[in-house]
Design a protein around this motif. Structure first.
Motif, PDB file in Angstrom:
ATOM      1  N   SER A  34     -16.662  -2.241   0.882  1.00 19.47           N
ATOM      2  CA  SER A  34     -15.346  -2.085   0.057  1.00 19.47           C
ATOM      3  C   SER A  34     -15.565  -2.484  -1.425  1.00 19.47           C
ATOM      4  O   SER A  34     -16.596  -3.371  -1.737  1.00 19.47           O
ATOM      5  N   PRO A  35     -14.805  -2.167  -2.364  1.00 19.76           N
ATOM      6  CA  PRO A  35     -15.039  -2.534  -3.828  1.00 19.76           C
ATOM      7  C   PRO A  35     -14.498  -3.863  -3.976  1.00 19.76           C
ATOM      8  O   PRO A  35     -13.868  -4.434  -2.945  1.00 19.76           O
ATOM      9  N   ASP A  36     -14.911  -4.341  -5.036  1.00 16.46           N
ATOM     10  CA  ASP A  36     -14.467  -5.802  -5.286  1.00 16.46           C
ATOM     11  C   ASP A  36     -12.763  -5.722  -5.884  1.00 16.46           C
ATOM     12  O   ASP A  36     -12.463  -5.592  -7.066  1.00 16.46           O
ATOM     13  N   TRP A  37     -12.095  -5.832  -4.633  1.00 14.51           N
ATOM     14  CA  TRP A  37     -10.516  -6.008  -4.838  1.00 14.51           C
ATOM     15  C   TRP A  37     -10.210  -6.969  -5.819  1.00 14.51           C
ATOM     16  O   TRP A  37     -10.714  -8.331  -5.692  1.00 14.51           O
ATOM     17  N   THR A  38      -9.233  -6.851  -6.872  1.00 15.19           N
ATOM     18  CA  THR A  38      -8.808  -8.085  -7.866  1.00 15.19           C
ATOM     19  C   THR A  38      -7.798  -8.828  -7.066  1.00 15.19           C
ATOM     20  O   THR A  38      -7.102  -8.379  -5.910  1.00 15.19           O
ATOM     21  N   PRO A  39      -7.740 -10.028  -7.519  1.00 18.57           N
ATOM     22  CA  PRO A  39      -6.514 -10.832  -6.953  1.00 18.57           C
ATOM     23  C   PRO A  39      -5.344 -10.300  -6.637  1.00 18.57           C
ATOM     24  O   PRO A  39      -4.581 -10.846  -5.772  1.00 18.57           O
ATOM     25  N   ASP A  40      -4.880  -9.681  -7.596  1.00 20.65           N
ATOM     26  CA  ASP A  40      -3.627  -9.166  -7.661  1.00 20.65           C
ATOM     27  C   ASP A  40      -3.405  -8.120  -6.668  1.00 20.65           C
ATOM     28  O   ASP A  40      -2.447  -8.179  -5.848  1.00 20.65           O
ATOM     29  N   ILE A  41      -4.586  -7.475  -6.295  1.00 13.36           N
ATOM     30  CA  ILE A  41      -4.284  -6.419  -5.227  1.00 13.36           C
ATOM     31  C   ILE A  41      -4.458  -7.217  -3.906  1.00 13.36           C
ATOM     32  O   ILE A  41      -3.805  -6.922  -2.768  1.00 13.36           O
ATOM     33  N   LYS A  42      -5.381  -8.190  -3.765  1.00 12.43           N
ATOM     34  CA  LYS A  42      -5.505  -8.926  -2.731  1.00 12.43           C
ATOM     35  C   LYS A  42      -4.076  -9.862  -2.119  1.00 12.43           C
ATOM     36  O   LYS A  42      -3.802  -9.758  -0.899  1.00 12.43           O
ATOM     37  N   HIS A  43      -3.312 -10.177  -3.024  1.00 10.50           N
ATOM     38  CA  HIS A  43      -2.418 -11.086  -2.858  1.00 10.50           C
ATOM     39  C   HIS A  43      -0.761 -10.374  -2.791  1.00 10.50           C
ATOM     40  O   HIS A  43       0.004 -10.941  -2.327  1.00 10.50           O
ATOM     41  N   CYS A  44      -0.977  -9.161  -3.265  1.00  6.97           N
ATOM     42  CA  CYS A  44       0.378  -8.349  -3.260  1.00  6.97           C
ATOM     43  C   CYS A  44       0.864  -7.843  -1.872  1.00  6.97           C
ATOM     44  O   CYS A  44      -0.036  -7.651  -0.848  1.00  6.97           O
ATOM     45  N   ARG A  45       1.934  -7.714  -1.568  1.00  9.73           N
ATOM     46  CA  ARG A  45       2.369  -7.402  -0.286  1.00  9.73           C
ATOM     47  C   ARG A  45       2.324  -6.113   0.069  1.00  9.73           C
ATOM     48  O   ARG A  45       2.236  -5.469   1.150  1.00  9.73           O
ATOM     49  N   MET A  46       2.495  -5.215  -1.018  1.00 11.63           N
ATOM     50  CA  MET A  46       2.446  -3.666  -0.982  1.00 11.63           C
ATOM     51  C   MET A  46       1.823  -2.937  -1.772  1.00 11.63           C
ATOM     52  O   MET A  46       1.322  -3.612  -2.844  1.00 11.63           O
ATOM     53  N   TRP A  47       1.005  -1.738  -1.544  1.00 12.98           N
ATOM     54  CA  TRP A  47       0.333  -0.869  -2.347  1.00 12.98           C
ATOM     55  C   TRP A  47       0.614   0.406  -1.993  1.00 12.98           C
ATOM     56  O   TRP A  47       1.044   0.901  -0.899  1.00 12.98           O
ATOM     57  N   PHE A  48       0.324   1.384  -3.171  1.00 14.36           N
ATOM     58  CA  PHE A  48       0.567   2.975  -2.806  1.00 14.36           C
ATOM     59  C   PHE A  48      -0.229   3.611  -3.461  1.00 14.36           C
ATOM     60  O   PHE A  48      -1.107   3.045  -4.426  1.00 14.36           O
ATOM     61  N   GLY A  49      -0.331   4.966  -3.420  1.00 16.94           N
ATOM     62  CA  GLY A  49      -1.124   5.948  -4.229  1.00 16.94           C
ATOM     63  C   GLY A  49      -1.430   7.175  -3.668  1.00 16.94           C
ATOM     64  O   GLY A  49      -0.417   7.612  -2.831  1.00 16.94           O
TER      65      GLY A  49
END
Length: 528
Positions: free
Chosen positions: A304-319
């Protein structure tokens, strides 16, 4: 895999969960904005420019013979080629949610018509189907299969509103899983056939499907009925002989429990699975490689890529899939930005650095070749004059204009989205065409009261025939609020007085003057 941060330039509020991305000749286009399109981009389709790590949106256009395409979120999207080896392709768009939260059951075919340095034009055609037409839905998938020299589209899964007969006041807008039927769509003849397979027992939505030749693999997905993310892996095989098609389903081991994941293709036989959720409140940060060869599938975990802290700790994501092994990811930024619905965006590149560099050189070569033909250029109205380049990565920031919501007129106060009267019910976020002459803005008519002001024809309860008559006739119109006032202030009509003919004068009576003796004699003879 590399993760790159991109900054959105004052337009990230349009990119919300449920949008779709289309890739035409290396150009990435955004479709499915939040809310109804505005005048600066009435099509609702934007070219995404990610040069210099900035996400800019440039409006695209439709040809005159195109149909109306509403902004649809969570539709099913697939690339349609003439055959497996063809370089010419279109995109199929089915279902999805409108800004009014209505579900669409229509199928659209979008193709690239022209491309030059100033303008990119699409043609959008609505396809009419007969037979077992799938109901309106969202969160489903559509794939194209090729068998025996023929092609068909396969629709599966999704969610729909509860049927009207089963709705209650408390759960009027609740959704349910669509029946697990498989729909075969033949665009050549415009017919659709549904198949019920015993292996498919539960409805699925927000699942992943990948296709190769005559086979489709379905993995993951969420079932509302069971509230589960099943790890079951299905293989659908479609045979298209001269007679009736044959559809078979096989359950395979080695599936993945995930929903709302994104798949991007990195080679002819290789796909990468990114993102999604493994439970209602837990993101799936693991990535997988999917390899399809000789009617078999192999799913392996990859670095996996080096996920940023913002991505790791957010509750949702989309794309969405940008094509050619790249994925656009978004996470909420409400806690850190002044704009409540603004988001942070990243581009995840699943190919190696050498492959990306090779593609970049190829894109630059194509750009130099295709930019030699300037093409036709037409003037645009209002603020619609945007500069287009032949390739997405060849824009010069200094000499191009981009869509910026801050530059957009406040259409809630001016233009077509005014409050024209006390009874006005036109809202930019909920309006849908009412007259056949409307496309992306409401019809208006000028009231001649005072200095004049514009009102919506729909708010004035004008019929379409009356609206056409008023637009063609050279007469003044007064809105409902001023028509009575206008009558009271009108100058009384000039009354034409009839000329009386003079009467003929009467003849004067002749009188006789009689003396007294003569008078007596005359009276005596009169009475005798």
């Amino acid at each position: 895999m590399s993760l790159q941060v991109v900054s959105a330039v004052s337009n990230s509020s349009l990119l919300q969960p449920g949008f779709s991305l289309l890739n035409f000749d290396g150009h990435v286009f955004f479709f499915g904005q939040k809310g109804w399109p505005k005048r600066s981009c009435p099509t609702g389709v934007f070219l995404l420019d990610t040069k210099q790590n900035e996400l800019k949106m440039k409006p695209a256009f439709f040809s005159k013979d195109s149909c109306y395409l509403p902004p649809l979120r969570y539709p099913a999207l697939s690339m349609l080629r003439g055959n497996a080896e063809s370089n010419e392709y279109q995109y199929i768009i089915h279902g999805g949610k409108t800004p009014n939260n209505d579900l669409s059951d229509k199928i659209y075919i979008m193709s690239l018509v022209s491309k030059n340095s100033k303008k990119i034009t699409f043609q959008c055609v609505e396809k009419d189907l007969a037979g077992d037409v799938p109901e309106a839905r969202y969160g489903h998938t559509i794939n194209v299969v090729h068998s025996r020299g023929k092609s068909m589209s396969v629709i599966f899964g999704g969610r729909a509103y509860t049927p009207l007969a089963q709705r209650t006041t408390e759960k009027w807008n609740s959704v349910v899983d669509c029946l697990p039927s498989v729909f075969l769509v033949d665009f050549e003849f415009g017919c659709c056939t549904s198949y019920i397979l015993p292996e498919l027992q539960d409805g699925l939505s927000f699942h992943v499907s990948v296709a190769r030749n005559d086979t489709i693999y379905i993995l993951g997905g969420h079932s509302l009925q069971n509230n589960t993310r099943s790890p079951t892996l299905y293989r659908l095989k479609v045979d298209l002989p001269l007679g009736s098609p044959a559809v078979t389903c096989t359950i395979l081991p080695g599936g993945i429990s995930v929903s709302s994941a994104i798949v991007t293709q990195t080679s002819d036989t290789e796909f990468v699975l990114v993102g999604g959720y493994q439970s209602d409140n837990q993101k799936r940060l693991v990535c997988n490689t999917i390899v399809l060869e000789d009617n078999k599938i192999e799913i392996v975990e990859r670095a996996s890529p080096d996920w940023t802290p913002d991505i790791k700790h957010c509750r949702m994501w989309f794309g969405g899939d940008m094509g050619k092994g790249s994925v656009l990811l978004g996470i909420p930024g409400a806690n850190k930005q002044l704009i409540s619905d603004a988001n942070y965006f990243y581009i995840l590149r699943c190919k190696g650095a050498e492959e990306d560099k090779e593609e970049e050189l190829t894109a630059q070569t194509c750009s130099q070749t295709s930019s030699e033909d300037p093409g036709d250029s037409t003037p645009f109205e209002d603020s619609e004059e945007f500069c287009f380049s032949a390739e997405a990565n060849s824009f010069d920031v200094d000499d191009t204009d981009t869509y910026n919501e801050d530059d957009e007129e406040d259409e809630s106060e001016t233009g077509y989205w005014i409050t024209c009267s006390a009874s006005c019910n036109i809202d930019i976020n909920t309006w849908v065409p009412f007259y056949s002459t409307e496309l992306n803005k409401p019809a208006m008519i000028l009231c001649s009261s005072g200095a004049g002001h514009w009102v919506h024809a729909q708010c004035m309860d004008l019929s379409e025939s009356m609206l056409l008559h008023l637009s063609e006739a050279n007469v003044k119109y007064f809105c409902n609020e001023h028509v009575d006032l206008n009558k009271g202030l009108q100058t009384p009509k000039k009354v034409v007085h009839l000329k009386k003919q003079p009467m003929k004068p009467l003849r004067k009576k002749t009188t006789m003057k009689l003396t007294t003796p003569a008078k007596k004699s005359f009276l005596r003879r009169l009475f005798e």
